[in-house]
Design an enzyme around this catalytic site. Structure first.
Site, PDB file in Angstrom:
ATOM      1  N   HIS A  84       0.509  -5.913   2.169  1.00  0.00           N
ATOM      2  CA  HIS A  84       1.383  -5.143   1.230  1.00  0.00           C
ATOM      3  C   HIS A  84       2.046  -5.780   0.339  1.00  0.00           C
ATOM      4  CE1 HIS A  84      -0.612  -1.996   4.443  1.00  0.00           C
ATOM      5  NE2 HIS A  84      -0.275  -1.294   3.282  1.00  0.00           N
ATOM      6  N   GLU A 113     -11.458   3.134   6.964  1.00  0.00           N
ATOM      7  CA  GLU A 113     -10.908   1.955   7.104  1.00  0.00           C
ATOM      8  C   GLU A 113     -10.918   0.899   8.992  1.00  0.00           C
ATOM      9  OE1 GLU A 113      -6.927   2.153   5.170  1.00  0.00           O
ATOM     10  OE2 GLU A 113      -6.818   3.560   6.735  1.00  0.00           O
ATOM     11  N   CYS A 129     -10.281   2.738  -2.637  1.00  0.00           N
ATOM     12  CA  CYS A 129      -9.018   2.612  -2.865  1.00  0.00           C
ATOM     13  C   CYS A 129      -8.423   0.905  -2.085  1.00  0.00           C
ATOM     14  CB  CYS A 129      -8.870   3.441  -2.662  1.00  0.00           C
ATOM     15  SG  CYS A 129      -8.064   4.111  -0.838  1.00  0.00           S
ATOM     16  N   ASP A 189      -8.064  -2.702   4.920  1.00  0.00           N
ATOM     17  CA  ASP A 189      -8.396  -2.666   6.326  1.00  0.00           C
ATOM     18  C   ASP A 189      -9.888  -2.422   6.927  1.00  0.00           C
ATOM     19  OD1 ASP A 189      -5.287  -1.965   7.511  1.00  0.00           O
ATOM     20  OD2 ASP A 189      -5.011  -0.448   6.492  1.00  0.00           O
TER      21      ASP A 189
HETATM   22  C1  PEP Z   1      -6.860  -0.588   2.319  1.00  0.00           C
HETATM   23  O1  PEP Z   1      -6.855  -0.060   3.593  1.00  0.00           O
HETATM   24  O2  PEP Z   1      -7.780  -0.054   2.049  1.00  0.00           O
HETATM   25  C2  PEP Z   1      -5.540   0.943   1.746  1.00  0.00           C
HETATM   26  C3  PEP Z   1      -5.895   1.285   0.020  1.00  0.00           C
HETATM   27  O3  PEP Z   1      -4.944   1.291   2.837  1.00  0.00           O
HETATM   28  P1  PEP Z   1      -2.984   0.219   2.159  1.00  0.00           P
HETATM   29  O4  PEP Z   1      -4.105  -0.861   1.401  1.00  0.00           O
HETATM   30  O5  PEP Z   1      -2.195   1.196   1.837  1.00  0.00           O
HETATM   31  O6  PEP Z   1      -3.508  -0.575   3.990  1.00  0.00           O
HETATM   32 MG    MG Z   2      -5.157   0.758   4.904  1.00  0.00          MG
END
Ligand code: PEP
Ligand code: MG
Length: 824
Positions: free
Chosen positions: A451, A690, A760, A714
């Site tokens: 993150h 995910e 995403c 994920d």
């Molecule tokens: C992902 O897991 O691809 C996602 C967009 O969520 P995050 O990165 O916030 O876990």
């Molecule tokens: Mg995620």
């Protein structure tokens, strides 16, 4: 009746000891209160909890407090300072061993003895065992042999003989902070005085229970250290220290080529990985705290000043314990060991004696502390070995941490302007960076899908991660360059390299300009397939950037940004405000509000969670939300309120079962019912895909959703079983792994003709992958605001929206490298 308090690092240990004592009471009622562990499974002691336990155990007749070791004693002392003076008057801290002492104390208390007698009985509780095991057990002969072998016969001339042995230090950097801390920690467990002498330098003897003193031995690799133990547990203590030395004091040696301790090898040889595109060149800056300025203050009386020191130490101890848990989770026990050294240091009796002496001499707490720590630091700095000398930095860091707690001075800040070099950054630190001063980031650890890296991308800060610990040694001010697109790092680059980077930068900028020119036009392939390009948001600032870059919607709002870095959750009203601001900043475009995705690497202080061995596989996303219904209900009420004003999609994270979705939808329906205005017209509901199981069950999910959004970050970590924040497996976590692609195809097939599929995760911003995602059937890409225009441009370059041949070749490729080769 005298009450008892059990103070222990371990709740399980305390409760077991109480059960054992209760066995001896045969039904007599003794008040025994427990203050143990930071929670049911985390080791630690807390003065506030001890205060409560003392108050609970005291019925007016007084209490006896029994403690295990180290900080338990300090916390108990501090608790006594904090209780009502009347209660303090009748409380006794008892030096008895915990288990034996508690059993004897419970019996004495049940017999009506006052606190002083109960404590005296408890202190004598070892006598029976000592009498029983007075004859040397077999293990002793090992010690004797060792002693003889070293020409140092055990001294048996008095009642408590001294047992000696010599160990050879095998740790590469000698007995530096981590192994020394381990030695100190273990030495404190015995009823024995253990002294050490460096036979090669003549330094010592020093007590093995004092970290600051052990460091002054200057014991290097190959040095012979004499260990001498006296006391009732001398022989056990000595055997224990020998075994510990044999295990190199449990140090994981990153440079060792063989053996079980080589697991941390990746840290020594970093493979820099690109994490956020762009080129940054500038002086290296580090993140450190400026030294605390010690104010001139009039000292209070000695007890008051001493209490201040202990309160500050308790605060820092909690902080270190918290970081230690996180470090162990992220990097294993090897990474966490340094924090044990820090914990040892703040409880070091020698150091605390010095502080006490300064206070008695009339100094206020901050000055007394800083002078005492300076002395210890100087002792380290005098050691001849360079590596050990550098440990003075650890002492300095911990010293400053306590000084900050004492004075309220601000925490860490960046010194200077340029390229920030850090070991690893947590998301909150990246979020806080002043981009006018930090032009790029190089992290020794980290991974591209963490993150922190995502935040760096969304803030358009060129970043390279997993560069390896050597980068931390780059002196501040050295010119450093990084290419966040390729992952290259240059220390003190020459003219030619600078020219090359400059030209790469120019080209990238030209490409960006071109993309920006078309930022506000739709993204349509040459054969007419339209793809929505949205932005991932983590703040209102992101929403503004998204609008500036032509985002057609917010495909993912990471609403947890509202929940992190604070002491209580945001209210419904607060959330409504923020969601409205996002919608306004985005010019009324659709907001995909993901319900809070807490857990994993984003824990929350106000949702205490038991430590989990694998937090990414634990209470996270929808699992946590459904377990914290009030929080979820508050959020859904806010989302529904905003959905009457602007187009909103609700998205649930980390769903793995249909039941979870049904449960979450039920909560949403209740929120709608509560609003009493019917279903908001534009409200859509979807899930993040995910978890591989969800991708494979997409057929079953499809009738219940308006859209799927594939979270490739994920989904990749769970598919290839490579934790996304772990640099040693970061290269496995490639979203173009054909295994991941098969799962995306499964989702697209199930959704065909029924609902939209978005991506995403970070793969959505990989322009090389755009043709493949579109060919698989993805019709929405949601990316960092700064990537929106470039992704739109990439869509426009696609000739055939349904390139089945491309899909076939990618799905049958051997691995991500081959997929990249196919994509060209
Ligand atoms: C992902 O897991 O691809 C996602 C967009 O969520 P995050 O990165 O916030 O876990
Ligand atoms: Mg995620």
């Amino acid at each position: 009746m005298t009450g008892l308090v059990v103070v222990s690092h371990s709740r399980a240990l305390a409760e077991a000891a109480v059960s054992l004592a209760a066995e001896m009471l045969h039904g007599s009622d003794v008040r025994i209160a427990v203050a143990a562990g930071l929670d049911a499974t985390t080791f630690g002691t807390d003065a506030t909890a001890i205060v409560k336990a003392i108050e609970a155990a005291d019925d007016g007749a007084g209490v006896v407090v029994l403690m295990d070791l180290g900080s338990a004693v300090l916390s108990a002392e501090m608790a006594l300072d904090m209780v009502d003076p009347d209660v303090r008057e009748r409380a006794v801290l008892c030096a008895a061993p915990l288990v034996e002492g508690l059993v004897v104390a419970a019996v004495a208390a049940a017999g009506g003895a006052p606190p002083s007698e109960v404590a005296a009985e408890a202190v004598g509780s070892l006598a029976a065992k000592q009498g029983h095991v007075a004859a040397p057990p077999p293990g002793l002969s090992i010690v004797a042999e060792l002693s003889a072998a070293n020409g140092l016969p055990a001294d048996t001339s008095n009642q408590t003989p001294t047992y000696t042995a010599v160990v050879k230090i095998a740790n590469r950097h000698g007995l530096h902070a981590r192994p020394a801390a381990r030695l100190v920690q273990e030495s404190r467990l015995f009823d024995a005085r253990i002294e050490l002498r460096n036979l090669d330098t003549g330094a010592g003897p020093v007590p093995a229970t004092s970290l600051s003193r052990v460091a002054t031995l200057g014991a290097l690799c190959g040095h012979r250290v004499e260990v001498a133990a006296t006391g009732s547990q001398a022989h056990e203590a000595l055997n224990h220290v020998l075994a510990l030395a044999d295990r190199r004091f449990d140090e994981q040696d990153p440079t060792s080529a063989a053996g079980p301790q080589s697991s941390a090898g990746h840290r020594a040889h970093g493979t820099p990985m690109p994490a956020s595109p762009g080129i940054a060149i500038g002086p290296a800056v580090s993140m450190r705290a400026a030294d605390v300025e010690i104010p001139d203050e009039v000292p209070g009386d000695s007890p008051t000043e001493w209490r201040r020191v202990r309160a500050a130490i308790a605060e820092v101890r909690r902080e270190i314990q918290r970081i230690r848990v996180a470090a162990a989770r992220e990097g294993g026990e090897g990474e966490a060991a340094i924090f044990d050294a820090h914990l040892m240091l703040i409880d070091d009796t020698d150091l605390l004696d010095k502080v006490r002496a300064h206070i008695a001499g009339g100094q206020a707490a901050p000055r007394a502390w800083i002078d005492a720590i300076a002395y210890v630091e100087a002792e380290f700095a005098c050691v001849s070995d360079e590596y050990l000398r550098a440990r003075a930095l650890d002492v300095h860091a911990v010293g400053q941490q306590v000084a900050r707690a004492l004075t309220g001075a601000p925490a860490i800040r960046i010194e200077g302007e340029g390229v920030l070099i850090a070991d690893d950054l947590v998301p909150a630190q990246v979020a806080d960076l002043d981009t006018s001063r930090v032009t790029g980031i190089i992290m020794a650890a980290g991974s591209p899908t963490s993150h922190s890296a995502i935040l760096a991308r969304s803030r358009a800060i060129p970043t390279v991660v997993a560069a390896g610990p050597a980068v931390l040694g780059v002196p501040p001010g050295t010119t450093i360059a990084l290419d966040g697109t390729t992952g290259r790092v240059f220390i003190d680059p020459g003219e030619e390299t600078l020219r090359e980077l400059d030209s790469a930068d120019q080209q990238a900028r030209a490409k960006t300009e071109l993309a920006r020119a078309g930022a506000f036009s739709p993204a349509v392939t040459r054969d007419g397939v339209e793809v929505l390009v949205g932005a991932n948001l983590g703040s209102v600032q992101d929403a503004r950037a998204a609008a500036d870059n032509g985002a057609e919607l917010a495909g993912l709002v990471r609403t947890e940004f509202l929940y992190l870095g604070r002491h209580q959750p945001p209210t419904t009203e607060e959330q409504i405000e923020v969601y409205r601001s996002l919608a306004d900043a985005l010019g009324g475009e659709r907001l995909t509000l993901r319900t809070f995705d807490i857990g994993g690497d984003k824990p929350l202080a106000y949702i205490p969670q038991p430590p989990e061995a694998n937090p990414f596989l634990g209470m996270r996303g929808i699992r946590l939300a459904l377990a914290q219904r009030d929080l979820l209900d508050d959020q859904l009420r806010a989302i529904v309120a905003v959905a009457y004003e602007t187009p909103v999609s609700v998205m649930f994270p980390m769903v793995s079962t249909i039941d979870e979705l049904a449960d979450a939808r039920h909560r949403l329906d209740s929120a709608i019912q509560l609003a009493g205005r019917g279903r908001p017209a534009g409200l859509q509901v979807g899930i993040m895909v995910e978890v591989p199981a969800a991708a494979l069950k997409a057929e079953a999910f499809a009738p219940h959703v308006d859209f799927f959004s594939v979270g490739t970050n994920d989904l990749t970590q769970y598919t290839v079983a490579a934790e996304r924040g772990n640099p040693s497996v970061a290269s496995l976590g490639d979203p173009l792994d054909p295994g991941v692609l098969h799962l995306i195809r499964s989702v697209c097939r199930a959704a065909e003709g029924r609902c939209l599929v978005a991506v995403c995760g970070e793969l959505a911003a990989d322009e090389a992958a755009t043709p493949l995602l579109v060919a698989l059937g993805v019709r929405e890409l949601s990316v960092a605001p700064s990537s929106v225009a470039a992704v739109k441009q990439a869509v426009r370059q696609i000739d055939r929206g349904a390139d089945t041949d491309l899909v076939h070749r990618a799905l049958t490729a051997a691995g991500p490298r081959d997929v990249r080769a196919i994509l060209g």
